[in-house]
Design an enzyme around this catalytic site. Structure first.
Site, short mmCIF file in Angstrom:
data_model
loop_
_atom_site.label_atom_id
_atom_site.label_comp_id
_atom_site.label_asym_id
_atom_site.label_seq_id
_atom_site.Cartn_x
_atom_site.Cartn_y
_atom_site.Cartn_z
N ARG A 116 0.84 -1.19 0.00
CA ARG A 116 0.00 0.00 0.00
C ARG A 116 0.88 1.25 0.00
O ARG A 116 1.79 1.36 0.78
CB ARG A 116 -0.90 0.02 1.23
CG ARG A 116 -1.71 1.29 1.32
CD ARG A 116 -3.12 1.04 1.68
NE ARG A 116 -3.82 2.30 1.82
CZ ARG A 116 -4.77 2.50 2.69
NH1 ARG A 116 -5.13 1.53 3.51
NH2 ARG A 116 -5.38 3.66 2.74
N ARG B 101 -6.82 -0.09 -3.23
CA ARG B 101 -5.74 -0.40 -2.31
C ARG B 101 -5.60 -1.90 -2.14
O ARG B 101 -6.60 -2.62 -2.06
CB ARG B 101 -5.97 0.28 -0.97
CG ARG B 101 -7.14 -0.23 -0.14
CD ARG B 101 -8.46 0.52 -0.26
NE ARG B 101 -8.42 1.95 -0.30
CZ ARG B 101 -8.55 2.73 0.76
NH1 ARG B 101 -8.72 2.23 1.95
NH2 ARG B 101 -8.52 4.03 0.62
N ASP C 226 -6.36 -2.59 3.37
CA ASP C 226 -6.73 -1.55 4.32
C ASP C 226 -7.01 -2.26 5.64
O ASP C 226 -7.78 -3.23 5.67
CB ASP C 226 -7.99 -0.83 3.82
CG ASP C 226 -8.38 0.37 4.67
OD1 ASP C 226 -7.50 0.96 5.34
OD2 ASP C 226 -9.58 0.71 4.69
N ASP D 114 -8.27 -1.52 9.46
CA ASP D 114 -8.85 -0.53 10.36
C ASP D 114 -9.12 -1.15 11.73
O ASP D 114 -9.62 -2.27 11.81
CB ASP D 114 -10.16 0.02 9.80
CG ASP D 114 -9.95 0.95 8.62
OD1 ASP D 114 -8.82 1.46 8.45
OD2 ASP D 114 -10.90 1.18 7.86
N1 A4P Z 1 -7.43 6.37 11.80
C1 A4P Z 1 -8.23 6.92 12.74
N2 A4P Z 1 -8.91 6.01 13.42
C2 A4P Z 1 -8.52 4.81 12.92
C3 A4P Z 1 -8.88 3.47 13.24
N3 A4P Z 1 -9.77 3.19 14.22
N4 A4P Z 1 -8.31 2.48 12.52
C4 A4P Z 1 -6.59 7.15 10.90
C5 A4P Z 1 -7.41 2.75 11.53
N5 A4P Z 1 -7.03 4.01 11.18
C6 A4P Z 1 -7.59 5.03 11.86
O1 A4P Z 1 -6.77 5.81 7.10
C7 A4P Z 1 -6.62 7.19 7.30
C8 A4P Z 1 -6.16 7.48 8.71
O2 A4P Z 1 -7.18 7.20 9.62
C9 A4P Z 1 -5.05 6.61 9.21
O3 A4P Z 1 -3.79 7.11 8.86
C10 A4P Z 1 -5.22 6.62 10.71
O4 A4P Z 1 -4.34 7.53 11.32
P1 A4P Z 1 -6.14 5.13 5.84
O5 A4P Z 1 -6.29 3.67 6.01
O6 A4P Z 1 -4.80 5.67 5.60
O7 A4P Z 1 -7.05 5.68 4.66
P2 A4P Z 1 -8.48 5.21 4.27
O8 A4P Z 1 -8.74 3.83 4.74
O9 A4P Z 1 -8.68 5.53 2.83
O10 A4P Z 1 -9.30 6.24 5.06
P3 A4P Z 1 -10.51 5.92 5.88
O11 A4P Z 1 -11.11 7.22 6.20
O12 A4P Z 1 -10.20 4.98 6.98
O13 A4P Z 1 -11.35 5.20 4.80
P4 A4P Z 1 -12.33 4.10 5.13
O14 A4P Z 1 -13.44 4.73 5.83
O15 A4P Z 1 -11.64 2.94 5.75
O16 A4P Z 1 -12.78 3.74 3.68
N6 A4P Z 1 -15.84 0.00 0.09
C11 A4P Z 1 -15.97 -1.33 0.37
N7 A4P Z 1 -16.93 -2.05 -0.24
N8 A4P Z 1 -15.10 -1.93 1.24
C12 A4P Z 1 -14.11 -1.24 1.87
O17 A4P Z 1 -13.35 -1.83 2.64
N9 A4P Z 1 -13.04 0.92 2.22
C13 A4P Z 1 -12.92 2.21 1.99
C14 A4P Z 1 -11.98 2.99 2.81
C15 A4P Z 1 -13.79 2.88 1.02
N10 A4P Z 1 -14.76 2.03 0.43
C16 A4P Z 1 -14.87 0.73 0.69
C17 A4P Z 1 -13.97 0.16 1.61
MG MG Z 2 -8.08 2.63 6.73
#
Ligand code: A4P
Ligand code: MG
Length: 167
Positions: free
Chosen positions: A87, A96, A99, A101
């Site tokens: 990543r 990606r 991911d 979380d």
């Molecule tokens: N961060 C804050 N809280 C947490 C936590 N509890 N766990 C910060 C992990 N990280 C956390 O995340 C951005 C920043 O959030 C991290 O550097 C950390 O400091 P990231 O993984 O770098 O970026 P990201 O994942 O694109 O951002 P975000 O906002 O976490 O995105 P999402 O909400 O995870 O969305 N559609 C489907 N069908 N399945 C998926 O898995 N995932 C996303 C990502 C979009 N659409 C999707 C899916």
């Molecule tokens: Mg994430």
């Protein structure tokens, strides 16, 4: 128990929509095991429609693990695993390989930049709730409601359970 750090129950969501998605999920679990994150059980692998829609479909899963790592150490470790699995930063909404979380850390509530626990978007995301309901049957920590109940509110459209096993 001397010499043994306290271990905490954590729940981690995995997602991949690039390359060999299933292998990325499996590799992430192997890497966690090598990094003091002991996976106890895993959900099914779900194929899920991407949100937003302009990217390939995801494979999603949720694992329950025990770890002696503190929340910020756990986040740093998961970020390092994401990096090792290819990543890279760049396109904000782009595909990606992996991911990772943190959904829950015991029943703790945490809002310390850059980390928020429980993960702020759990209740609105079917692709998290469907696998989560398989590994956490009762009321969720902090949120109070069972995942199944939250899932009924957002609906199960675009969520398909596969026959692949992670463990
Ligand atoms: N961060 C804050 N809280 C947490 C936590 N509890 N766990 C910060 C992990 N990280 C956390 O995340 C951005 C920043 O959030 C991290 O550097 C950390 O400091 P990231 O993984 O770098 O970026 P990201 O994942 O694109 O951002 P975000 O906002 O976490 O995105 P999402 O909400 O995870 O969305 N559609 C489907 N069908 N399945 C998926 O898995 N995932 C996303 C990502 C979009 N659409 C999707 C899916
Ligand atoms: Mg994430």
């Amino acid at each position: 128990v001397t010499g043994q750090a306290e271990r905490h129950d954590v729940v981690i969501a995995l997602g991949s929509n690039m390359g060999d998605r299933l292998e990325h999920l499996r590799a992430a679990i192997r890497e966690m095991a090598a990094e003091l994150i002991q996976v106890q059980r895993a959900s099914s692998v779900w194929e899920t429609a991407p949100v937003p829609a302009d990217q390939p479909p995801f494979l999603n899963a949720v694992v329950v693990a025990k770890t002696a790592l503190y929340p910020h150490q756990l986040l740093a470790t998961l970020k390092a695993i994401e990096h090792r699995l290819g990543r890279r930063k760049g396109r904000r909404w782009g595909p990606r390989p992996i991911d990772l979380d943190i959904l829950f850390y015991g029943d703790r509530k945490l809002e310390e930049e850059p980390l928020t626990i429980p993960h702020p978007r759990i209740a609105e995301r079917g692709f998290v709730l469907a696998p989560l309901a398989e590994v956490c049957a009762g009321p969720l920590p902090v949120l109070g409601a069972p995942a199944k109940e939250l899932l009924a509110k957002v609906g199960e459209e675009g969520l398909e359970r596969t026959d692949e096993a992670l463990l």
